[in-house]
Design a protein around this motif. Structure first.
Motif, mmCIF file in Angstrom:
data_model
loop_
_atom_site.group_PDB
_atom_site.id
_atom_site.type_symbol
_atom_site.label_atom_id
_atom_site.label_comp_id
_atom_site.label_asym_id
_atom_site.label_seq_id
_atom_site.Cartn_x
_atom_site.Cartn_y
_atom_site.Cartn_z
ATOM 1 N N ILE A 286 40.133 35.730 36.376
ATOM 2 C CA ILE A 286 40.079 34.631 37.337
ATOM 3 C C ILE A 286 39.132 34.984 38.485
ATOM 4 O O ILE A 286 38.300 34.173 38.905
ATOM 5 N N ALA A 287 39.252 36.212 38.998
ATOM 6 C CA ALA A 287 38.380 36.647 40.092
ATOM 7 C C ALA A 287 36.918 36.636 39.658
ATOM 8 O O ALA A 287 36.029 36.248 40.426
ATOM 9 N N ARG A 288 36.647 37.040 38.417
ATOM 10 C CA ARG A 288 35.269 37.030 37.904
ATOM 11 C C ARG A 288 34.716 35.606 37.877
ATOM 12 O O ARG A 288 33.571 35.366 38.267
ATOM 13 N N ALA A 289 35.550 34.650 37.448
ATOM 14 C CA ALA A 289 35.108 33.261 37.414
ATOM 15 C C ALA A 289 34.808 32.743 38.819
ATOM 16 O O ALA A 289 33.798 32.071 39.053
ATOM 17 N N LEU A 290 35.679 33.073 39.773
ATOM 18 C CA LEU A 290 35.473 32.608 41.141
ATOM 19 C C LEU A 290 34.227 33.225 41.759
ATOM 20 O O LEU A 290 33.577 32.612 42.613
ATOM 21 N N SER A 291 33.873 34.441 41.322
ATOM 22 C CA SER A 291 32.697 35.100 41.890
ATOM 23 C C SER A 291 31.404 34.373 41.522
ATOM 24 O O SER A 291 30.386 34.527 42.187
ATOM 25 N N PHE A 292 31.436 33.559 40.462
ATOM 26 C CA PHE A 292 30.267 32.752 40.086
ATOM 27 C C PHE A 292 30.192 31.465 40.902
ATOM 28 O O PHE A 292 29.208 30.747 40.852
ATOM 29 N N GLY A 293 31.283 31.143 41.593
ATOM 30 C CA GLY A 293 31.343 29.893 42.338
ATOM 31 C C GLY A 293 32.136 28.804 41.653
ATOM 32 O O GLY A 293 32.261 27.693 42.177
ATOM 33 N N ALA A 294 32.698 29.081 40.466
ATOM 34 C CA ALA A 294 33.469 28.078 39.741
ATOM 35 C C ALA A 294 34.729 27.716 40.518
ATOM 36 O O ALA A 294 35.425 28.588 41.035
ATOM 37 N N ARG A 295 35.024 26.403 40.583
ATOM 38 C CA ARG A 295 36.245 25.938 41.226
ATOM 39 C C ARG A 295 37.184 25.289 40.218
ATOM 40 O O ARG A 295 38.216 24.742 40.590
ATOM 41 N N PHE A 296 36.816 25.340 38.944
ATOM 42 C CA PHE A 296 37.618 24.751 37.880
ATOM 43 C C PHE A 296 37.856 25.825 36.826
ATOM 44 O O PHE A 296 36.909 26.311 36.199
ATOM 45 N N ILE A 297 39.116 26.218 36.633
ATOM 46 C CA ILE A 297 39.450 27.311 35.725
ATOM 47 C C ILE A 297 40.489 26.831 34.715
ATOM 48 O O ILE A 297 41.512 26.242 35.079
ATOM 49 N N ILE A 298 40.194 27.076 33.450
ATOM 50 C CA ILE A 298 41.113 26.733 32.367
ATOM 51 C C ILE A 298 41.918 27.971 32.017
ATOM 52 O O ILE A 298 41.359 29.049 31.792
ATOM 53 N N LEU A 299 43.228 27.828 31.982
ATOM 54 C CA LEU A 299 44.124 28.922 31.627
ATOM 55 C C LEU A 299 44.755 28.613 30.272
ATOM 56 O O LEU A 299 45.523 27.649 30.141
ATOM 57 N N ASP A 300 44.445 29.417 29.268
ATOM 58 C CA ASP A 300 44.918 29.197 27.902
ATOM 59 C C ASP A 300 46.109 30.106 27.631
ATOM 60 O O ASP A 300 45.953 31.310 27.445
ATOM 61 N N GLU A 301 47.308 29.530 27.599
ATOM 62 C CA GLU A 301 48.543 30.286 27.371
ATOM 63 C C GLU A 301 48.601 31.529 28.267
ATOM 64 O O GLU A 301 48.732 32.666 27.780
ATOM 65 N N PRO A 302 48.530 31.376 29.580
ATOM 66 C CA PRO A 302 48.402 32.546 30.461
ATOM 67 C C PRO A 302 49.632 33.435 30.519
ATOM 68 O O PRO A 302 49.533 34.582 30.933
ATOM 69 N N THR A 303 50.803 32.918 30.097
ATOM 70 C CA THR A 303 52.030 33.718 30.220
ATOM 71 C C THR A 303 52.524 34.260 28.884
ATOM 72 O O THR A 303 53.610 34.832 28.825
ATOM 73 N N ALA A 304 51.733 34.084 27.820
ATOM 74 C CA ALA A 304 52.214 34.434 26.478
ATOM 75 C C ALA A 304 52.639 35.890 26.363
ATOM 76 O O ALA A 304 53.543 36.228 25.597
ATOM 77 N N GLN A 305 51.994 36.802 27.130
ATOM 78 C CA GLN A 305 52.311 38.216 27.004
ATOM 79 C C GLN A 305 52.867 38.809 28.306
ATOM 80 O O GLN A 305 52.846 40.020 28.497
ATOM 81 N N LEU A 306 53.375 37.943 29.202
ATOM 82 C CA LEU A 306 53.884 38.415 30.486
ATOM 83 C C LEU A 306 55.400 38.330 30.537
ATOM 84 O O LEU A 306 56.011 37.474 29.894
ATOM 85 N N ASP A 307 56.021 39.213 31.334
ATOM 86 C CA ASP A 307 57.454 39.127 31.562
ATOM 87 C C ASP A 307 57.723 38.276 32.794
ATOM 88 O O ASP A 307 56.809 37.774 33.463
#
Length: 547
Positions: free
Chosen positions: A167-188
């Motif tokens: 996410i930080a890498r995307a923001l460093s380009f200036g992007a303000r629109f980020i798609i999250l694909d199943e972001p919690t699939a491997q998180l507790d």
């Protein structure tokens, strides 16, 4: 970034009254397959917008259009009201949109700093100053409150740290629109809460998210708006608040709620006295993961094993299946001892296994479905291990019909299937050898509602046919089909719940807040206890010291 002081307000980069990203009546075909038909979605600045639908609904194709990987056949993609750049203009797309995929794009052999500024290590043709690169990375990480050493190898990062890094890498380009694909699939649970907190703070700064998830509870927790796709078409866009969950599922499946499967669990009736359990695990220990854990699963019984990340539940299931060699303990399948740490021996003993990660452990992507789905049963396809391609296709086709795998045929590569159908192939492979016991680890992770119902229905049918199942999952919907649920916390079984448990009490036990029988150690002999030890857990330490 802190809770009270978000990073610089990104809303200034665009008109707050216009959508940060929009797809207007887009269509896309691949050969004869119509992947999207006149679909639209609009995401406002600072909005978390959910995109849901069954596997094959068109979500992945829409993501490809919104990130510039492919061009729509018809329709428009807009950012801040302006037309999207040409597909060849990668820098232009990176400045507008990014996707954090379920499968991480972080390169593990590079450092954190190198990943953050990949292909941007220096300005122009000058030599790279590694010190300057780490300084830039440290400043970016600090801005988004990411406590990671810029010089650390990315391979050492936890899953949630890699996601935030992307996410930080995307923001460093200036992007303000980020798609999250199943972001919690491997998180507790704890890491999911931390991720959601970060997302909310970024929303306050004007960042917009398209949130793709099969966990509908997360849609209600995080998102303000939801768009539903079904069969390549737009079905519904509505505010999440006030939208009934059954209405949302009906929009996704096209079926009335009365037609959907209900997993009412009957009381488990153990086999006759003297029958060996389908699966007996005694005193199993693995340094740093769990200690002296025992579980008995009867023939025809489904036992759930729940636990958050770090509980040891997933590693325990993998150890039972032979992926790790324990320091102590024994495993038996239908009374036959299994050589621990050996997957082939577990398979020969009659143990079927569905791993957690179908991409890394479950399928051979470029090989045909028939080959993948019959891998555990090739000795049954012909005499002395010799079989023909026709027998392979015939057996594969039969398993595909049994699991309702949607495909062109048994010769189609597994990589061409949707995630839900790939998972059905993995389940079919576990069942191909007619196992006496199953170990299933998060068997419905990353699949749509209909595929989940199909997979869980397959598990129930296997149990009705006499197979015992140890179902390791933190998904409440998975666990509802279990006759009883055991909870692991910090390497030990701390609670047991009969069917009919409530969500709050089970979640409390998973998070270490106790539960019925928390910390109880049965004082009865496994063969003499009530229901032939179907009270739950073998005494810790039983069988210790044996391989």
């Amino acid at each position: 970034m802190t809770t009270h002081n978000p990073p610089h307000d990104l809303r200034a980069a665009g008109d707050p009254g216009r959508p940060v990203a929009a797809a207007i009546d887009v269509s896309k075909s691949f050969g004869a397959t119509r992947a999207l038909i006149d679909v639209g979605v609009s995401v406002a600045p600072g909005e978390a917008h959910a995109l849901v639908g069954r596997n094959g609904a068109g979500k992945s194709t829409l993501v490809s259009l919104l990130t510039g990987l492919v061009k729509p056949d018809r329709g428009r993609i807009l950012f801040d009201g302006e037309p999207a750049p040409p597909v060849a203009d990668r820098a232009g797309w990176q400045a507008r949109a990014a996707c954090v995929y379920q499968k991480s794009t972080i390169i593990p052999t590079l450092s954190v700093a190198e990943n953050l500024f990949l292909n941007r290590q220096s300005d122009g043709p000058r030599r790279i100053s590694w010190k300057a690169l780490r300084t830039r990375a440290a400043a970016l990480l600090a801005e988004y409150d990411i406590d990671v050493d810029p010089a650390a190898a990315a391979a050492t990062l936890a899953v949630d740290q890699r996601q935030v890094l992307e996410i930080a890498r995307a923001l460093s380009f200036g992007a303000r629109f980020i798609i999250l694909d199943e972001p919690t699939a491997q998180l507790d649970g704890a890491n999911i809460a931390a991720l959601f907190g970060r997302l909310r703070r970024l929303q306050e700064a004007g960042v917009a998210f398209l949130f793709i998830s099969h966990h509908l509870s997360e849609v209600y927790e995080v998102c303000q708006t939801v768009t539903v796709l079904r069969d390549a078409r737009h079905i519904l866009t509505a505010p999440v608040a006030g939208l009934d969950k059954d209405e949302l599922i009906e929009a996704m499946t096209g079926e009335d709620r009365s037609a959907r499967a209900e997993f009412a669990v009957d009381r488990y009736t153990p086999p006759s006295a003297g029958t060996a359990p389908a699966l007996r695990i005694s005193g199993l220990s693995l340094t740093g993961a769990f200690d002296g854990v025992g579980v008995t699963v009867g023939g025809g019984e489904i036992v759930g094993l729940a636990g958050a990340g770090g509980s040891g539940a997933v590693t325990f299931g993998e150890t039972v299946a032979g992926l790790h060699r324990p320091g102590a303990g024994t495993v038996e399948v239908a009374g036959r001892p299994v050589r621990t740490g050996s997957v082939p021996d577990a398979l020969r003993a009659g143990l079927g296994f569905v791993p957690e990660d179908r991409h890394a452990q479950g399928v051979i992507p470029l090989r045909p479905i028939a080959e993948n789905i019959t891998l555990t049963a090739t000795d049954r396809l012909g005499r002395h291990g010799f079989f023909t391609g026709e027998s392979l296709r015939r057996a594969g086709g039969a398993l595909m019909r049994r699991l309702d795998v949607k495909a062109e045929g048994p010769d189609q590569p597994v990589s061409a299937l949707s995630g839900g159908n790939q998972q059905k192939v993995v389940m079919g492979r576990a069942l191909a050898s007619s196992p006496k016991a199953l170990v299933l680890i998060r068997p419905t992770a990353g699949v749509d509602v209909k595929s989940k119902e199909s997979l869980l229905g397959t598990v129930r049918q296997a149990a009705e046919d006499g197979c015992g199942a140890l179902l390791v999952s933190d998904e409440l919907d998975d666990l509802r089909i279990a006759h009883r649920v055991l909870v692991m916390f910090k390497g030990a079984v701390v609670a047991e719940f009969p069917s009919g448990w409530g969500d709050a009490e089970l979640i409390a036990a998973i998070e270490g807040l106790g539960g019925p029988d928390a910390g109880r150690e049965p004082d009865q002999d496994p063969e003499q206890g009530p229901d032939q030890n179907h009270d739950g857990v073998d005494a810790p330490g039983e069988g210790a010291g044996h391989e």
